[in-house]
Write an enzyme that holds these catalytic residues in place. Structure first.
Site, PDB file in Angstrom:
ATOM      1  N   ASP A 173       1.208  -1.022   0.372  1.00 52.63           N
ATOM      2  CA  ASP A 173       0.154  -0.144  -0.366  1.00 52.63           C
ATOM      3  C   ASP A 173       0.637   1.480  -0.065  1.00 52.63           C
ATOM      4  O   ASP A 173       1.012   2.245  -0.613  1.00 52.63           O
ATOM      5  CB  ASP A 173      -0.482   0.122   1.371  1.00 52.63           C
ATOM      6  CG  ASP A 173      -2.027  -1.255   0.873  1.00 52.63           C
ATOM      7  OD1 ASP A 173      -2.864  -0.829   0.082  1.00 52.63           O
ATOM      8  OD2 ASP A 173      -2.491  -1.612   1.941  1.00 52.63           O
ATOM      9  N   SER A 174       1.554   1.088   1.231  1.00 57.72           N
ATOM     10  CA  SER A 174       2.833   2.878   1.018  1.00 57.72           C
ATOM     11  C   SER A 174       2.831   2.601  -0.091  1.00 57.72           C
ATOM     12  O   SER A 174       3.812   4.052  -0.295  1.00 57.72           O
ATOM     13  CB  SER A 174       3.862   2.401   2.146  1.00 57.72           C
ATOM     14  OG  SER A 174       2.636   2.361   3.820  1.00 57.72           O
TER      15      SER A 174
END
Length: 408
Positions: A173-174
């Site tokens: 996600d990051s």
């Protein structure tokens, strides 16, 4: 008149749609550097990220504190005609929309890019999804955990022979959020030009969680393509990169010592009192050290086991050898380097009525720095009046009508 420097993205307006981590992380990165990020939540379905975080105080969690910082939060139902009208009014005065729905969701609501661009041709639409907007898997739902696995990243984690563990962070996600923010800046740059007119038009930034993970896999793909080599997990080290490993000291603490460059390895040898190792054919070159990694790790481990971690750290630092502890978060928040560089900054969290520490702003810009201006607002719709009245000129009566009809 304020002497505070103007942040780099002041004047850029972003509408953030979607939930959880990847899209909101993109929005956070832009907001940290001064963009006016307006977080849009459905009035009946707030972002689940509000309830995320392993620790809590009186039921309040802290993912939201950090990932919604510097954002204005409004509620708006994009699934109903009046909500879409209001949203398109916001699109007309925005620079960027960030969304992290499954592909086709905006189109199903009548808000595909052709509709948004017809209202504002300069608009940049950043789309974050599991597999991207095209391809045979575009319709599959995607989470970071699966993206890390599908991309080959998860296979590289852990120890040989065991199941690959997950890092206790949503790395996929990051990474996707960072690539999305990078893509937004590229698209704005192309639109506005440099030392002259740009295209004047926005475009779509298409970011997949799977591809964001794949993009950081270093040489694994060409290694396989050229030789058939399949890189596997290396445990506490990278196979063929030596020395770069964890070594236990006499006090039981683990230190990471990295001296895989020839010059740094020579300094480590002198620090250990083993200058002979630098000329040993087994260790004299990068390739040789990689082939004799186990032997070299044993030699270094025997040396560190004779001294406590503070002594080893002091010796390595004096010699110019890269060394560092494996810190817990408790040790991170006491680290003088992080504190000196404003990487541990207070966020006033209205949810608990007190300051909590959070990560600072990255990267550091010396002339137009970013800042943490406020933590994530605790209530959905905190800025409804401010945004709808201040930006769109709606009246109190119109706001009441929208609320009564559950549009906001």
């Amino acid at each position: 008149m304020s002497d505070a420097p103007t942040p780099a993205l002041e004047g850029v307006r972003v509408l953030e749609l979607g939930t959880l981590i990847a899209g909101p992380f993109c929005g956070r990165l832009l907001a940290d550097h001064g963009a006016d990020v307006i977080k849009v939540e459905a009035p009946d379905r707030p972002d689940p990220l509000r309830d995320w975080g392993q620790a809590e105080v009186n039921g309040h969690h802290f993912f939201w504190t950090v990932h919604a910082r510097n954002k204005r939060c409004i509620t708006l139902d994009l699934r109903v005609p009046r909500g879409r009208e209001v949203f398109l009014d916001l699109v007309a005065i925005a620079d960027v929309v960030v969304e992290s729905f499954r592909p086709g969701t905006l189109e199903r609501w009548g808000l595909g890019y052709h509709v948004l661009a017809a209202r504002n041709p300069r608009l940049v639409l950043a789309r974050v999804s599991g597999y991207g907007q095209t391809g045979p898997h575009r319709d599959r739902p995607g989470y970071a955990s699966v993206a890390e696995a599908v991309s080959g990243m998860r296979h590289l984690n852990g120890f040989p022979g065991g199941p690959p563990p997950r890092m206790a962070l949503s790395i996929g996600d990051s990474l996707a959020g960072m690539f999305a923010a990078q893509g937004v800046l590229m698209a704005l740059y192309a639109r506005d030009g440099r030392n002259g007119p740009g295209t004047g038009r926005g475009q779509v930034v298409d970011v997949a969680l799977t591809e964001s993970c794949l993009a950081v896999l270093e040489s694994t793909i060409p290694d396989y393509s050229a030789t058939g080599h399949v890189r596997g997990p290396g445990g506490t080290r990278l196979d063929g990169i030596a020395p770069s490993n964890l070594y236990r000291c006499a006090d039981g603490r683990l230190l990471l010592i990295a001296a895989n460059q020839d010059t740094v390895f020579a300094r480590l040898c002198r620090a250990m009192g083993r200058e002979d190792l630098a000329g040993d054919p087994r260790f004299a070159t990068h390739t040789a050290r990689g082939r004799h990694q186990d032997e070299l790790d044993a030699i270094i481990g025997e040396w560190t086991a004779r001294h406590d971690s503070a002594t080893i750290t002091a010796i390595c630092e004096a010699a110019g050898v890269v060394v560092g502890p494996v810190n817990t978060v408790a040790e991170v928040v006491r680290d003088p380097q992080f504190r000196a560089r404003d990487m541990l900054v207070p966020h006033y969290d209205a949810g608990i009525g007190a300051d909590v520490l959070g990560p600072g702003v990255v990267p550091k810009l010396d002339r137009t720095p970013g800042a943490v201006r406020w933590a994530g607002p605790p209530q959905p719709g905190t800025h409804n009046a401010e945004v709808y009245k201040g930006l769109l000129g709606l009246t109190d009566e119109e706001l009441r009508e929208l609320a009564e009809n559950r549009v906001i």
